[in-house]
Design a protein around this motif. Structure first.
Motif, PDB file in Angstrom:
ATOM      1  N   MET A 191      36.013  44.313  34.868  1.00  0.00           N
ATOM      2  CA  MET A 191      35.772  42.876  35.029  1.00  0.00           C
ATOM      3  C   MET A 191      34.454  42.677  35.773  1.00  0.00           C
ATOM      4  O   MET A 191      34.330  43.088  36.934  1.00  0.00           O
ATOM      5  N   ASN A 192      33.513  42.083  35.094  1.00  0.00           N
ATOM      6  CA  ASN A 192      32.206  41.802  35.675  1.00  0.00           C
ATOM      7  C   ASN A 192      31.978  40.295  35.757  1.00  0.00           C
ATOM      8  O   ASN A 192      32.686  39.515  35.115  1.00  0.00           O
ATOM      9  N   SER A 193      30.999  39.915  36.553  1.00  0.00           N
ATOM     10  CA  SER A 193      30.642  38.492  36.694  1.00  0.00           C
ATOM     11  C   SER A 193      31.869  37.643  36.971  1.00  0.00           C
ATOM     12  O   SER A 193      32.084  36.595  36.345  1.00  0.00           O
ATOM     13  N   LEU A 194      32.675  38.087  37.913  1.00  0.00           N
ATOM     14  CA  LEU A 194      33.936  37.403  38.204  1.00  0.00           C
ATOM     15  C   LEU A 194      33.700  36.003  38.739  1.00  0.00           C
ATOM     16  O   LEU A 194      32.739  35.738  39.476  1.00  0.00           O
ATOM     17  N   LYS A 195      34.604  35.100  38.345  1.00  0.00           N
ATOM     18  CA  LYS A 195      34.533  33.696  38.739  1.00  0.00           C
ATOM     19  C   LYS A 195      35.773  33.325  39.540  1.00  0.00           C
ATOM     20  O   LYS A 195      36.794  34.006  39.477  1.00  0.00           O
ATOM     21  N   PHE A 196      35.681  32.204  40.257  1.00  0.00           N
ATOM     22  CA  PHE A 196      36.839  31.732  41.020  1.00  0.00           C
ATOM     23  C   PHE A 196      38.064  31.621  40.117  1.00  0.00           C
ATOM     24  O   PHE A 196      39.181  31.967  40.514  1.00  0.00           O
ATOM     25  N   GLU A 197      37.862  31.147  38.914  1.00  0.00           N
ATOM     26  CA  GLU A 197      38.985  30.906  38.002  1.00  0.00           C
ATOM     27  C   GLU A 197      39.603  32.181  37.437  1.00  0.00           C
ATOM     28  O   GLU A 197      40.596  32.123  36.713  1.00  0.00           O
ATOM     29  N   ASP A 198      39.044  33.321  37.749  1.00  0.00           N
ATOM     30  CA  ASP A 198      39.656  34.590  37.359  1.00  0.00           C
ATOM     31  C   ASP A 198      40.741  35.025  38.343  1.00  0.00           C
ATOM     32  O   ASP A 198      41.443  36.011  38.096  1.00  0.00           O
ATOM     33  N   THR A 233      41.697  38.436  43.516  1.00  0.00           N
ATOM     34  CA  THR A 233      41.272  37.206  44.177  1.00  0.00           C
ATOM     35  C   THR A 233      39.753  37.165  44.223  1.00  0.00           C
ATOM     36  O   THR A 233      39.126  38.085  44.756  1.00  0.00           O
ATOM     37  N   VAL A 234      39.205  36.088  43.672  1.00  0.00           N
ATOM     38  CA  VAL A 234      37.754  35.889  43.690  1.00  0.00           C
ATOM     39  C   VAL A 234      37.473  34.769  44.680  1.00  0.00           C
ATOM     40  O   VAL A 234      37.882  33.623  44.469  1.00  0.00           O
ATOM     41  N   SER A 235      36.818  35.120  45.761  1.00  0.00           N
ATOM     42  CA  SER A 235      36.601  34.149  46.826  1.00  0.00           C
ATOM     43  C   SER A 235      35.340  34.500  47.599  1.00  0.00           C
ATOM     44  O   SER A 235      35.020  35.683  47.766  1.00  0.00           O
ATOM     45  N   ALA A 252      47.844  32.691  36.923  1.00  0.00           N
ATOM     46  CA  ALA A 252      47.342  32.020  38.114  1.00  0.00           C
ATOM     47  C   ALA A 252      48.432  31.094  38.655  1.00  0.00           C
ATOM     48  O   ALA A 252      49.328  30.680  37.908  1.00  0.00           O
ATOM     49  N   PRO A 253      48.374  30.734  39.936  1.00  0.00           N
ATOM     50  CA  PRO A 253      49.386  29.852  40.515  1.00  0.00           C
ATOM     51  C   PRO A 253      49.502  28.551  39.737  1.00  0.00           C
ATOM     52  O   PRO A 253      48.500  27.889  39.449  1.00  0.00           O
TER      53      PRO A 253
END
Length: 115
Positions: free
Chosen positions: A82-89, A112-114, A40-41
């Motif tokens: 990848m399931n139930s993706l979160k912003f932090e993924d 990108t999860v947004s 991640a950045p």
């Protein structure tokens, strides 16, 4: 030498799913391990999941129960569901293979999860 080509990244809403694929080609030894890292950045690259050719798996605590790694040894391909993706993924996901004592990396695919 081994080449890794990833696919499947993209933009997804929180709670959504994505499937990453990575195909390996070249001089591949048996008994190898394939896996996924992410970066991640502003953060270090971290292990997401790995799978040995014999079937043993290892997951980061942050993705356990949400991500599933699998592979098709006949096709030298590894997948990351990848399931139930979160912003932090959100990160660049890199495929990796360790074969013959050497480690190889793919070029990375953006997830990108947004909302």
């Amino acid at each position: 030498q081994v080449q890794l080509v990833e696919s499947g990244g993209g933009l997804v809403q929180p709670g959504g799913s994505l499937r990453l694929s990575c195909v390996a080609s070249g001089n591949i030894f048996s008994g190898n391990v394939m896996g996924w890292y992410r970066q991640a950045p502003g953060k270090s690259r971290e292990l997401v999941a790995a799978m040995w050719s014999g079937g043993t798996t290892n997951y980061s605590d942050s993705v356990k129960g949400r991500f599933t790694i699998s592979r098709d040894n006949a096709k030298n391909t590894v997948y990351l569901q990848m399931n139930s993706l979160k912003f932090e993924d959100t990160a660049v996901y890199y495929c990796t293979m360790r074969s013959g004592g050497l480690t190889y990396w793919g070029q990375g695919t953006q997830v990108t999860v947004s909302s």
